[in-house]
Design a protein around this motif. Structure first.
Motif, PDB file in Angstrom:
ATOM      1  N   PHE A  52       5.079   4.436 -16.399  1.00 40.71           N
ATOM      2  CA  PHE A  52       3.876   4.892 -15.717  1.00 40.71           C
ATOM      3  C   PHE A  52       3.266   3.775 -14.893  1.00 40.71           C
ATOM      4  O   PHE A  52       2.856   3.994 -13.745  1.00 40.71           O
ATOM      5  N   LYS A  53       3.223   2.576 -15.447  1.00 38.39           N
ATOM      6  CA  LYS A  53       2.631   1.456 -14.718  1.00 38.39           C
ATOM      7  C   LYS A  53       3.493   1.062 -13.524  1.00 38.39           C
ATOM      8  O   LYS A  53       2.962   0.651 -12.481  1.00 38.39           O
ATOM      9  N   ARG A  54       4.806   1.203 -13.654  1.00 39.96           N
ATOM     10  CA  ARG A  54       5.676   0.936 -12.501  1.00 39.96           C
ATOM     11  C   ARG A  54       5.405   1.935 -11.381  1.00 39.96           C
ATOM     12  O   ARG A  54       5.340   1.564 -10.200  1.00 39.96           O
ATOM     13  N   GLU A  55       5.243   3.201 -11.744  1.00 38.64           N
ATOM     14  CA  GLU A  55       4.932   4.234 -10.745  1.00 38.64           C
ATOM     15  C   GLU A  55       3.556   3.996 -10.124  1.00 38.64           C
ATOM     16  O   GLU A  55       3.356   4.205  -8.926  1.00 38.64           O
ATOM     17  N   THR A  56       2.611   3.561 -10.928  1.00 35.37           N
ATOM     18  CA  THR A  56       1.267   3.265 -10.439  1.00 35.37           C
ATOM     19  C   THR A  56       1.295   2.100  -9.454  1.00 35.37           C
ATOM     20  O   THR A  56       0.692   2.156  -8.373  1.00 35.37           O
ATOM     21  N   LEU A  57       2.004   1.048  -9.825  1.00 32.70           N
ATOM     22  CA  LEU A  57       2.114  -0.116  -8.950  1.00 32.70           C
ATOM     23  C   LEU A  57       2.818   0.243  -7.643  1.00 32.70           C
ATOM     24  O   LEU A  57       2.427  -0.217  -6.565  1.00 32.70           O
ATOM     25  N   LYS A  58       3.812   1.107  -7.731  1.00 30.17           N
ATOM     26  CA  LYS A  58       4.526   1.566  -6.539  1.00 30.17           C
ATOM     27  C   LYS A  58       3.585   2.327  -5.608  1.00 30.17           C
ATOM     28  O   LYS A  58       3.590   2.110  -4.383  1.00 30.17           O
ATOM     29  N   ALA A  59       2.757   3.203  -6.184  1.00 28.98           N
ATOM     30  CA  ALA A  59       1.816   3.984  -5.373  1.00 28.98           C
ATOM     31  C   ALA A  59       0.792   3.068  -4.699  1.00 28.98           C
ATOM     32  O   ALA A  59       0.426   3.283  -3.542  1.00 28.98           O
ATOM     33  N   ILE A  60       0.360   2.043  -5.407  1.00 29.52           N
ATOM     34  CA  ILE A  60      -0.592   1.094  -4.834  1.00 29.52           C
ATOM     35  C   ILE A  60       0.062   0.292  -3.716  1.00 29.52           C
ATOM     36  O   ILE A  60      -0.488   0.149  -2.622  1.00 29.52           O
ATOM     37  N   ASP A  61       1.246  -0.243  -3.973  1.00 30.12           N
ATOM     38  CA  ASP A  61       1.934  -1.090  -2.996  1.00 30.12           C
ATOM     39  C   ASP A  61       2.339  -0.313  -1.747  1.00 30.12           C
ATOM     40  O   ASP A  61       2.382  -0.885  -0.646  1.00 30.12           O
ATOM     41  N   ASN A  62       2.641   0.973  -1.904  1.00 27.07           N
ATOM     42  CA  ASN A  62       3.056   1.793  -0.756  1.00 27.07           C
ATOM     43  C   ASN A  62       1.896   2.149   0.167  1.00 27.07           C
ATOM     44  O   ASN A  62       2.095   2.647   1.271  1.00 27.07           O
ATOM     45  N   GLY A  63       0.672   1.920  -0.316  1.00 27.18           N
ATOM     46  CA  GLY A  63      -0.489   2.225   0.517  1.00 27.18           C
ATOM     47  C   GLY A  63      -0.803   3.697   0.630  1.00 27.18           C
ATOM     48  O   GLY A  63      -1.477   4.121   1.574  1.00 27.18           O
ATOM     49  N   THR A  64      -0.331   4.501  -0.319  1.00 23.19           N
ATOM     50  CA  THR A  64      -0.565   5.945  -0.252  1.00 23.19           C
ATOM     51  C   THR A  64      -1.896   6.355  -0.875  1.00 23.19           C
ATOM     52  O   THR A  64      -2.325   7.496  -0.697  1.00 23.19           O
ATOM     53  N   LEU A  65      -2.551   5.436  -1.581  1.00 21.12           N
ATOM     54  CA  LEU A  65      -3.828   5.733  -2.225  1.00 21.12           C
ATOM     55  C   LEU A  65      -4.954   4.978  -1.539  1.00 21.12           C
ATOM     56  O   LEU A  65      -4.741   3.892  -0.992  1.00 21.12           O
ATOM     57  N   ASP A  66      -6.155   5.543  -1.596  1.00 14.65           N
ATOM     58  CA  ASP A  66      -7.330   4.816  -1.122  1.00 14.65           C
ATOM     59  C   ASP A  66      -8.549   5.302  -1.890  1.00 14.65           C
ATOM     60  O   ASP A  66      -8.478   6.222  -2.701  1.00 14.65           O
ATOM     61  N   GLY A  67      -9.681   4.670  -1.631  1.00 14.73           N
ATOM     62  CA  GLY A  67     -10.933   5.099  -2.242  1.00 14.73           C
ATOM     63  C   GLY A  67     -10.885   5.138  -3.757  1.00 14.73           C
ATOM     64  O   GLY A  67     -10.376   4.234  -4.418  1.00 14.73           O
ATOM     65  N   TYR A  68     -11.432   6.214  -4.298  1.00 14.99           N
ATOM     66  CA  TYR A  68     -11.531   6.378  -5.749  1.00 14.99           C
ATOM     67  C   TYR A  68     -10.162   6.379  -6.421  1.00 14.99           C
ATOM     68  O   TYR A  68      -9.990   5.794  -7.500  1.00 14.99           O
ATOM     69  N   ASN A  69      -9.186   7.023  -5.794  1.00 14.09           N
ATOM     70  CA  ASN A  69      -7.851   7.099  -6.398  1.00 14.09           C
ATOM     71  C   ASN A  69      -7.208   5.717  -6.508  1.00 14.09           C
ATOM     72  O   ASN A  69      -6.549   5.408  -7.511  1.00 14.09           O
ATOM     73  N   LEU A  70      -7.406   4.901  -5.503  1.00 14.27           N
ATOM     74  CA  LEU A  70      -6.888   3.534  -5.557  1.00 14.27           C
ATOM     75  C   LEU A  70      -7.605   2.737  -6.639  1.00 14.27           C
ATOM     76  O   LEU A  70      -6.970   1.994  -7.402  1.00 14.27           O
ATOM     77  N   TYR A  71      -8.903   2.893  -6.712  1.00 13.76           N
ATOM     78  CA  TYR A  71      -9.699   2.197  -7.730  1.00 13.76           C
ATOM     79  C   TYR A  71      -9.219   2.559  -9.137  1.00 13.76           C
ATOM     80  O   TYR A  71      -9.029   1.682  -9.984  1.00 13.76           O
ATOM     81  N   MET A  72      -9.026   3.853  -9.394  1.00  6.60           N
ATOM     82  CA  MET A  72      -8.588   4.300 -10.721  1.00  6.60           C
ATOM     83  C   MET A  72      -7.173   3.834 -11.035  1.00  6.60           C
ATOM     84  O   MET A  72      -6.871   3.448 -12.174  1.00  6.60           O
TER      85      MET A  72
END
Length: 284
Positions: A52-72
């Motif tokens: 899960f943390k690998r998938e989370t880090l991937k989503a953050i690094d890919n720049g697909t999240l912003d705002g509240y979703n990135l914060y969480m």
């Protein structure tokens, strides 16, 4: 001359790519389900936290999240345990935001192509009336139009974030229901319904949020160009056929002063409106 069939051809490109990417999204969501989630264990903490943390880090690094979703997402990287149901929700959300990210290139291509067609043809019409030309920065004008609240009251990128969250939640709720009934397959009907919200094809015509957004940006662009050329009046143009609504039928063919034209009233008065503007000589 404004060519609405050109708009439909461009939208068809987006429709085909969305359909193709939708299949990839289905596979990605199915991959999350196949991690072994069960209804009885949703409130437990026994799923693969490292994955899960690998998938989370991937989503953050890919720049697909912003705002509240990135914060969480950033906060969850520091957690030592996460409930299975929360892990399931966020993994689904990551997949949906990745999907939207993958669609951005074709979305921009289609919007730019249609808007640039309207810019080119509207400039030609204005030049024929005033006998001179003005320099229009198409890129800046399109960007400006995209940042404005549209005829339904929302800014495009804000809408995309909201509808992506809604779609992910809709899929998550259905997965929970399926797990409760011992089913572990992605509901294709939900994915099709979600596509129809963005772009729905009916024979050769299109409706949906993207079509409405383009209707707004083209109207905004035309009004801006008219003002640049000093045009004072415009005629409402549209398609008169069995699909023409009563609202548009009342406006098509009528001439209005520019200051009296409101996007959302005479033009883009409803989702997927097919009306547009034509500049009129001062004495008409």
């Amino acid at each position: 001359m404004i060519d609405l069939q050109y708009q439909d051809k461009q939208l068809n490109k987006y429709y085909k790519e969305y359909t193709r990417q939708r299949l990839s999204l289905m596979d990605e969501v199915q991959g999350v389900i196949d991690m072994g989630f069960t209804y009885e264990e949703l409130n437990s903490y026994n799923k693969d936290l490292d994955r899960f943390k690998r998938e989370t880090l991937k989503a953050i690094d890919n720049g697909t999240l912003d705002g509240y979703n990135l914060y969480m997402a950033q906060k969850m990287l520091n957690r030592n345990k996460i409930k299975n149901k929360d892990m399931l929700y966020w993994l689904i959300l990551y997949k949906y935001f990745e999907f939207i990210y993958q669609m951005e290139a074709i979305e921009k291509e289609v919007i730019n192509a249609i808007d640039e067609h309207f810019i080119e043809e509207t400039i030609k019409q204005c030049e024929n009336i005033v006998g001179k030309t003005y320099k229009i920065n198409s890129e800046n004008l399109i960007a400006e139009a995209m940042q404005e609240p549209n005829n339904l009251g929302y800014e495009w990128n804000t809408y995309k974030t909201s509808i992506t969250e809604y779609n992910a939640s809709e899929m998550y709720d259905n997965i929970i229901l399926n797990l409760r009934n011992n089913k572990n397959k992605v509901n294709r009907d939900i994915l099709e319904r979600q596509q129809n919200r963005m772009i729905k094809k009916n024979k050769t015509k299109f409706t949906g949020a993207l079509d409405n957004q383009i209707d707004f940006t083209t109207s905004y662009i035309q009004l801006h160009i008219f003002e640049k050329f000093g045009i004072k009046k415009a005629r409402i143009m549209g398609v008169l056929d069995e699909r023409t609504c009563e609202v548009c039928d009342d406006y098509i063919g009528k001439v209005y002063k520019l200051e009296d034209i409101v996007i959302g009233v005479q033009i883009s008065s409803h989702p997927s409106c097919r009306c547009y503007l034509e500049p009129v000589k001062e004495y008409e």
